[in-house]
Design a protein around this motif. Sequence first.
Motif, mmCIF file in Angstrom:
data_model
loop_
_atom_site.group_PDB
_atom_site.id
_atom_site.type_symbol
_atom_site.label_atom_id
_atom_site.label_comp_id
_atom_site.label_asym_id
_atom_site.label_seq_id
_atom_site.Cartn_x
_atom_site.Cartn_y
_atom_site.Cartn_z
ATOM 1 N N ILE A 5 62.414 47.073 10.872
ATOM 2 C CA ILE A 5 61.125 46.921 10.170
ATOM 3 C C ILE A 5 61.367 46.658 8.688
ATOM 4 N N ARG A 6 62.265 47.409 8.091
ATOM 5 C CA ARG A 6 62.566 47.222 6.666
ATOM 6 C C ARG A 6 63.190 45.849 6.435
ATOM 7 N N GLU A 7 64.081 45.434 7.323
ATOM 8 C CA GLU A 7 64.727 44.121 7.181
ATOM 9 C C GLU A 7 63.707 42.988 7.286
ATOM 10 N N SER A 8 62.658 43.197 8.105
ATOM 11 C CA SER A 8 61.628 42.148 8.239
ATOM 12 C C SER A 8 60.875 41.932 6.933
ATOM 13 N N TYR A 9 60.946 42.897 6.023
ATOM 14 C CA TYR A 9 60.322 42.765 4.701
ATOM 15 C C TYR A 9 61.349 42.386 3.626
ATOM 16 N N GLY A 10 62.560 42.062 4.068
ATOM 17 C CA GLY A 10 63.601 41.663 3.126
ATOM 18 C C GLY A 10 64.242 42.822 2.403
#
Length: 649
Positions: free
Chosen positions: A296-301
Amino acid sequence: MNLLTLSLLRVFKDSADEADAAQIRVQLLSLLSHDTSADVRKAVLWNLSLTLETAEALVERARDIDPAVRKLVFAKLTLEQEAADLLSIDLRRQLLKTGLDDRDANVRAACIKLLSSGWIKQAGGINGFVESLDVRGSYEAASAIVLSLFRHNPSLRFESRDFQWQSLTCEAAFLAHHFAVHLKSANDDAGFDLLVPSLSDLVGIMQGYMSQIVSEEDETSRLELEFVIQELIALCINLDLCDETGRRLLSEFLDSALVEMDLPPAGIAHVVRLGLQLSDGTSEYVSKLVLLLGRIRESYGLEPEPEPMGSEQPQDRNWSETEAVAMLKCLDTVHGVVQLLDFTYSEHGLMYELLEKYVFPCTGSSILAISKLALSCLAQCSLLDKTLAAANLDIFLAYLESHDERALGSFQYFVDAIMHYGKDALAEKQVQAAMRTFLKSNNSERLSVAVEGFCKLLLLQRITDTQDLLAMVILFYHPSTSQIQKLRQSLSYFLPAFGHLLPAELAKIFVPAILALSSLPRAEATGMLPPLAVASQIVDWIAAAKPDTDASDTTFTDLVEECLKSAIHGQPMNRRFLCQVLPKLPLPGSLSAEQIAHIDSLTQQLQSLVTDTQSTLALKRFRKPLDAETGDAAQLKTVTDSVADLSLA
């Protein structure tokens, strides 16, 4: 007499001008709400025109004590062609939920007739009717209505061919999900199989909607598609998850939905519940959750794990907008998990690790939404683990003094914690003192929440301080709370129930309560029930004690003695009022001679102190049953002595 009044009002209603018609309408509404005769209420109901001004009063009669009146409400609305348009969405939902859940079969039948031959047809079918319920804006109320409708109207049936699964509207997805829930609760496996596609097909349908969301630019359309997926995920909860291929596809889809979609909390809860069903155990799912939060955090960069706080205080941390949104989504997911799991955190190190990374650092965030959600997660976790509750007591105590929603959340947590662990487990005096500050609040919402919490704790005897009970009684009658409907409603249920279960405890605060209310300044007491009426009502609650309580005779004997002593030794300004209260206290019929003599002595002592006629007459009325008891006892003694003399002769 009221039927005659009603007949006269009916005669003049049609010929009256606008001003007179308004006055007549007010009188009719008063009769409808307050008249004790069911015949009068039925007559008013039938003759009162349905308008915007009368709609709420008419709907309120669906809760009338008489089933004939309740049935007539639905019969009248069935004949009113414009009823559905005149009633607001909230009134329609209230009416239908009340009618479909009514304990009387005739009332339920009248409600179903209103729907089937009226509102559903007018809406163009069941889809149009469901749309009128605003399923996205008022999901819980719409769910209750539709499930009750399915339960009481077996003619409503659906099969898979009745739905265009590739292009469902919000209302159609809602109907499919709730009809599946109904079939499962009715153990109708054959009907369920005819309704729901196979697990693999259903996953394919949801993936199709997911693809549409990715390419959809219109925000409204995206929200509608997300709602459809949410309903289909909820539908999967009722499936038999035996198909291995379908299980694998569903698991992959749920992971993608959690990471890529902005599901509401209810949708996240559905995903977590299904994920737990598909996993081999809690530990496996928690391990998987750690990876999903990173995705989830990676999907926001962002980096997969949030930066550790170090010596930095949570309120001092500067959150970028992207990081705040990502953290909110992660916290929503953690919250969905902790609401569904039941274990101690010492058994699951990974779960405690999640708390350290996502929850503890966010409780003091300067962003209210993040702090509030983190506190909610921590509260839920603390209710699962007593050690965790004790360790984080100071956090919730600190937020009890805040001036935002976190104070309400902390208060509700302490109510739940005391209910769960008992008052001794949570620094009783410190917590109760902090909670009592809510009872002095000028904020109506905060005061209502406090009263509801104290009512629960007092009724279940988690707290036993008479000062808390006294505060409940005073708040119920005090004019300053007359417009706080939620508070008054809570106390109107609580006080009679408390008197029924624990009459001796209610009797302990009887005198302090009535004296406090009777001593209010005249200007402040405007609109309050007269103190004598208050006393009578409390006496009725005490008198309605359960037969197996030990309150019966001794409670009222002690109460009479306390009133007499308060009148004798208390302030003279309260003496007249207490004299008027005494005749309202029922004296037990099984008083001993010693008790009668003691009460008589106190009464004579009080009589020597009063000089006004009103008090003297009140004491005379109070003494009347005592004099009868004394006279009977004396007569019995005379007869006994005579018999003894005859036997000696």
